[in-house]
Design an enzyme around this catalytic site. Structure first.
Site, PDB file in Angstrom:
ATOM      1  N   CYS A   1       0.841  -1.199   0.000  1.00 31.38           N
ATOM      2  CA  CYS A   1       0.000   0.000   0.000  1.00 31.38           C
ATOM      3  C   CYS A   1       0.881   1.256   0.000  1.00 31.38           C
ATOM      4  O   CYS A   1       0.688   2.172  -0.810  1.00 31.38           O
ATOM      5  CB  CYS A   1      -0.909  -0.043   1.236  1.00 31.38           C
ATOM      6  SG  CYS A   1      -2.162   1.244   1.287  1.00 31.38           S
ATOM      7  N   CYS A   2       1.893   1.261   0.886  1.00 29.45           N
ATOM      8  CA  CYS A   2       2.809   2.407   0.932  1.00 29.45           C
ATOM      9  C   CYS A   2       3.625   2.531  -0.352  1.00 29.45           C
ATOM     10  O   CYS A   2       3.920   3.636  -0.807  1.00 29.45           O
ATOM     11  CB  CYS A   2       3.765   2.278   2.111  1.00 29.45           C
ATOM     12  SG  CYS A   2       3.069   2.747   3.696  1.00 29.45           S
TER      13      CYS A   2
ATOM     14  N   CYS B   1      -1.201   8.346   7.473  1.00 32.94           N
ATOM     15  CA  CYS B   1      -2.545   8.100   6.961  1.00 32.94           C
ATOM     16  C   CYS B   1      -3.453   7.706   8.129  1.00 32.94           C
ATOM     17  O   CYS B   1      -2.989   7.096   9.107  1.00 32.94           O
ATOM     18  CB  CYS B   1      -2.514   6.971   5.929  1.00 32.94           C
ATOM     19  SG  CYS B   1      -1.643   7.377   4.419  1.00 32.94           S
TER      20      CYS B   1
ATOM     21  N   CYS C   1      -3.523   4.152   9.661  1.00 38.11           N
ATOM     22  CA  CYS C   1      -2.222   3.664  10.134  1.00 38.11           C
ATOM     23  C   CYS C   1      -1.604   4.573  11.189  1.00 38.11           C
ATOM     24  O   CYS C   1      -0.381   4.567  11.392  1.00 38.11           O
ATOM     25  CB  CYS C   1      -1.266   3.515   8.946  1.00 38.11           C
ATOM     26  SG  CYS C   1      -1.928   2.424   7.674  1.00 38.11           S
TER      27      CYS C   1
ATOM     28  N   CYS D   1       7.519   3.929   5.698  1.00 37.85           N
ATOM     29  CA  CYS D   1       6.668   3.745   4.507  1.00 37.85           C
ATOM     30  C   CYS D   1       7.519   3.317   3.316  1.00 37.85           C
ATOM     31  O   CYS D   1       7.028   2.693   2.391  1.00 37.85           O
ATOM     32  CB  CYS D   1       5.897   5.023   4.183  1.00 37.85           C
ATOM     33  SG  CYS D   1       6.931   6.386   3.634  1.00 37.85           S
TER      34      CYS D   1
HETATM   35  S1  SF4 Z   1       0.373   4.632   5.664  1.00 36.71           S
HETATM   36 FE1  SF4 Z   1      -1.204   3.033   5.606  1.00 36.71          FE
HETATM   37  S2  SF4 Z   1      -2.875   3.789   4.307  1.00 36.71           S
HETATM   38 FE2  SF4 Z   1      -1.065   5.121   4.012  1.00 36.71          FE
HETATM   39  S3  SF4 Z   1      -0.087   4.312   2.208  1.00 36.71           S
HETATM   40 FE3  SF4 Z   1       0.896   3.307   3.963  1.00 36.71          FE
HETATM   41  S4  SF4 Z   1      -0.271   1.414   4.403  1.00 36.71           S
HETATM   42 FE4  SF4 Z   1      -1.469   2.700   2.969  1.00 36.71          FE
END
Ligand code: SF4
Length: 256
Positions: free
Chosen positions: A134-135, A220, A223, A248
């Site tokens: 995701c990151c 985010c 998180c 991240c």
């Molecule tokens: S901090 Fe969480 S929601 Fe944001 S990009 Fe990374 S995994 Fe995804």
């Protein structure tokens, strides 16, 4: 503290002298704000960019436009999102010429597809089961885009934030130069510096949770959770996942 501030400015001064194509990154967290202020005192026209995601809290977008206006940052926002997902407050300010939003639509399509696959396979969100991926898609890839025309970038990374940040240097080279002028500052020093400069904090920092927990590192929304004062600042990042208190990827992966 004054000595530390002067040392940090010296680092930025040297970087601006050595790299014509240089920018400062800003997540609109406390450390970024201190870094942007410092960098702009040295080089008032230094470009400011920000990697935003569709999962940032609404309060972050509101704070971004407020600070952008107050400090005249003229920020360029990089965001993996569909047009319809861009917060209205950003669009309004873009129409008024106060900032620029660069949408990465192809990545948004890829993110949607992978999110859907993950939910189908695990019945959970991608940030719950695959936060690294995701990151990678929402932060690292747009960061690559943001720095592609620069030779150096300035960041608000600090070595007392958490276990993953202890070994950084004030200037690093990895495809491009990364300059960390407030590397040795403490959390209290950052807060003190912003108070002296009269720069308000993101409102999430003043929320107090049961047991006196606070948000001390802002990311985010899914998180980011509050932590105790005795914990590391980044202990509330990605809590409950494999990368709790980690990174991240924009500081650990090669961007160029
Ligand atoms: S901090 Fe969480 S929601 Fe944001 S990009 Fe990374 S995994 Fe995804």
């Amino acid at each position: 503290m004054q000595e530390k501030v002067e040392h940090s400015k010296e680092i930025v001064k040297n970087a601006v002298r050595d790299y014509r194509r240089i920018a400062v990154a800003c997540s609109f967290g406390k450390d970024s704000m201190a870094t942007v202020l410092l960098a702009r005192e040295v080089q008032p026209k230094i470009p400011v960019f920000s990697i935003m995601t569709v999962f940032k809290p609404r309060a972050t977008f509101d704070y971004l436009v407020r600070m952008n206006e107050q400090l005249g940052l003229n920020v360029t926002v990089f965001m993996v999102a569909r047009e319809a997902e861009v917060p209205a407050v950003l669009k309004e300010r873009e129409e008024q010429g106060e900032l620029e939003v660069r949408l990465l639509s192809a990545l948004a399509e890829r993110f949607e597809a992978e999110s859907a696959e993950t939910e189908l396979a695990y019945g959970k969100k991608i940030y719950e089961v695959a936060p690294d991926r995701c990151c990678e898609l929402l932060k690292v890839e747009p960061a690559k885009e943001a720095v592609k025309d620069y030779d150096a970038w300035v960041c608000g990374l600090r070595n007392t934030e958490g276990r993953t940040r202890k070994d950084y240097k004030e200037v690093e080279f990895r495809g491009l130069a990364k300059v960390n002028p407030i590397l040795t500052w403490t959390e209290a020093e950052v807060l003190g510096y912003l108070a002296v400069k009269g720069v308000p904090l993101h409102p999430w920092y003043s929320r107090v949770f049961p047991g006196g927990k606070r948000i001390r590192s802002l990311g985010c929304e899914p998180c980011t959770v509050p932590v105790y004062d005795w914990q590391e600042e980044r202990a509330g990042r990605w809590k409950g996942t494999s990368k709790c208190g980690g990174e991240c990827g924009i500081h650990t992966k090669r961007l160029k």
